[in-house]
Design a protein around this motif. Structure first.
Motif, PDB file in Angstrom:
ATOM      1  N   LYS A  68      62.061  38.173  26.117  1.00 15.23           N
ATOM      2  CA  LYS A  68      62.283  36.982  26.107  1.00 15.23           C
ATOM      3  C   LYS A  68      60.737  35.541  26.531  1.00 15.23           C
ATOM      4  O   LYS A  68      61.516  34.557  26.302  1.00 15.23           O
ATOM      5  CB  LYS A  68      62.758  36.606  27.443  1.00 15.23           C
ATOM      6  N   THR A  69      59.900  35.678  25.677  1.00 16.91           N
ATOM      7  CA  THR A  69      58.322  35.884  25.037  1.00 16.91           C
ATOM      8  C   THR A  69      58.286  35.814  23.891  1.00 16.91           C
ATOM      9  O   THR A  69      58.343  37.052  23.468  1.00 16.91           O
ATOM     10  CB  THR A  69      57.929  35.282  26.347  1.00 16.91           C
ATOM     11  N   VAL A  70      57.829  35.054  23.864  1.00 16.65           N
ATOM     12  CA  VAL A  70      57.222  35.165  21.533  1.00 16.65           C
ATOM     13  C   VAL A  70      55.922  34.234  22.325  1.00 16.65           C
ATOM     14  O   VAL A  70      56.388  33.085  22.487  1.00 16.65           O
ATOM     15  CB  VAL A  70      58.127  34.670  20.598  1.00 16.65           C
ATOM     16  N   PHE A  71      54.859  34.479  22.301  1.00 17.28           N
ATOM     17  CA  PHE A  71      53.762  34.347  21.764  1.00 17.28           C
ATOM     18  C   PHE A  71      52.866  34.083  20.382  1.00 17.28           C
ATOM     19  O   PHE A  71      52.886  35.060  19.271  1.00 17.28           O
ATOM     20  CB  PHE A  71      52.533  35.345  22.505  1.00 17.28           C
ATOM     21  N   SER A  72      52.560  32.834  20.207  1.00 19.11           N
ATOM     22  CA  SER A  72      52.356  32.243  18.546  1.00 19.11           C
ATOM     23  C   SER A  72      51.349  31.670  18.745  1.00 19.11           C
ATOM     24  O   SER A  72      50.950  30.973  19.591  1.00 19.11           O
ATOM     25  CB  SER A  72      53.466  31.656  18.345  1.00 19.11           C
ATOM     26  N   VAL A  73      50.731  32.149  17.688  1.00 20.81           N
ATOM     27  CA  VAL A  73      48.951  32.193  18.348  1.00 20.81           C
ATOM     28  C   VAL A  73      48.052  31.826  17.128  1.00 20.81           C
ATOM     29  O   VAL A  73      48.155  32.558  16.081  1.00 20.81           O
ATOM     30  CB  VAL A  73      48.323  33.537  18.918  1.00 20.81           C
ATOM     31  N   LYS A  74      47.125  30.752  17.411  1.00 22.47           N
ATOM     32  CA  LYS A  74      46.731  30.413  16.123  1.00 22.47           C
ATOM     33  C   LYS A  74      45.350  30.820  16.685  1.00 22.47           C
ATOM     34  O   LYS A  74      44.573  30.936  17.938  1.00 22.47           O
ATOM     35  CB  LYS A  74      46.723  29.296  15.981  1.00 22.47           C
ATOM     36  N   LEU A  75      44.022  31.427  15.632  1.00 21.43           N
ATOM     37  CA  LEU A  75      42.638  31.577  15.847  1.00 21.43           C
ATOM     38  C   LEU A  75      41.741  30.959  15.651  1.00 21.43           C
ATOM     39  O   LEU A  75      42.514  30.236  14.554  1.00 21.43           O
ATOM     40  CB  LEU A  75      42.208  33.268  15.325  1.00 21.43           C
ATOM     41  N   ILE A  76      40.905  30.703  16.882  1.00 18.08           N
ATOM     42  CA  ILE A  76      40.140  29.495  16.565  1.00 18.08           C
ATOM     43  C   ILE A  76      38.840  30.618  16.530  1.00 18.08           C
ATOM     44  O   ILE A  76      38.392  31.652  17.356  1.00 18.08           O
ATOM     45  CB  ILE A  76      39.949  28.490  17.508  1.00 18.08           C
TER      46      ILE A  76
END
Length: 185
Positions: A68-76
């Motif tokens: 029920k959860t999606v973590f959408s990630v941008k790397l820095i």
């Protein structure tokens, strides 16, 4: 034989400058993949070299999808660990590079403002169902300081603190959060 020596010299110079960055990203990718398999989460990659992306690319780099959860990630990440980042707002950040500074002159260096691209956190994600969407920035490898602007002052960020609508984590904090999130299902 000359080509062999030049190749070896090139590899040595490459790893002197970029080794820490590349090795930290590889370790992060391996740990994340292992953690996702153990927690029955789906790791969705947006490109072949998703683990080498930077803050300047406009799309998110990967997804960690639970029921029920999606973590959408941008790397820095930055090559030198002696960087300080301050998130001003959703469209701007400041960076101070302390790599070649002596202690006495380090505090006189100004932050340099940069425009942050409008990151697309739903890039290459096709979902027919409604899920809890959590956009995240993950800093890998670790840097000196993460903060956000509060008026005329700066507040240091801890794992999970928000800059606008986006949560900010260091790599180890993100992995432990994913590990504890998976056990709550």
């Amino acid at each position: 034989m000359t080509v062999l020596y030049l190749s070896i010299a090139f590899l040595i110079i490459f790893f002197l400058f970029f080794g820490r960055y590349v090795i930290a990203r590889i370790i992060f990718a391996v740990k994340l993949g292992s953690l996702c398999r153990s927690k029955n989460a789906k790791l969705g990659k947006t490109s072949f070299f998703w683990w080498l992306k930077s803050i300047n690319s406009k799309n998110c780099d990967f997804y960690v999808e639970f029921d029920k959860t999606v973590f959408s990630v941008k790397l820095i990440g930055f090559i030198s660990k002696k960087n300080m980042i301050c998130f001003i707002d959703d469209n701007h950040y400041s960076r101070k590079n302390m790599t070649f500074q002596f202690h006495a002159s380090a505090f006189q260096i100004e932050y340099k403002n940069h425009d942050m691209p409008a990151h697309n956190f739903r890039y290459k994600y096709n979902a027919d169902h409604t899920v809890n969407w959590v956009p995240c920035y993950v800093v890998c490898p670790k840097i000196l300081k993460l903060s956000k602007a509060d008026g005329n002052s700066m507040t240091e960020l801890c794992g999970g603190d928000k800059t606008g609508f986006t949560s900010v984590y260091e790599a180890s904090e993100f992995l432990s959060m994913i590990g504890s999130f998976g056990s709550r299902l």
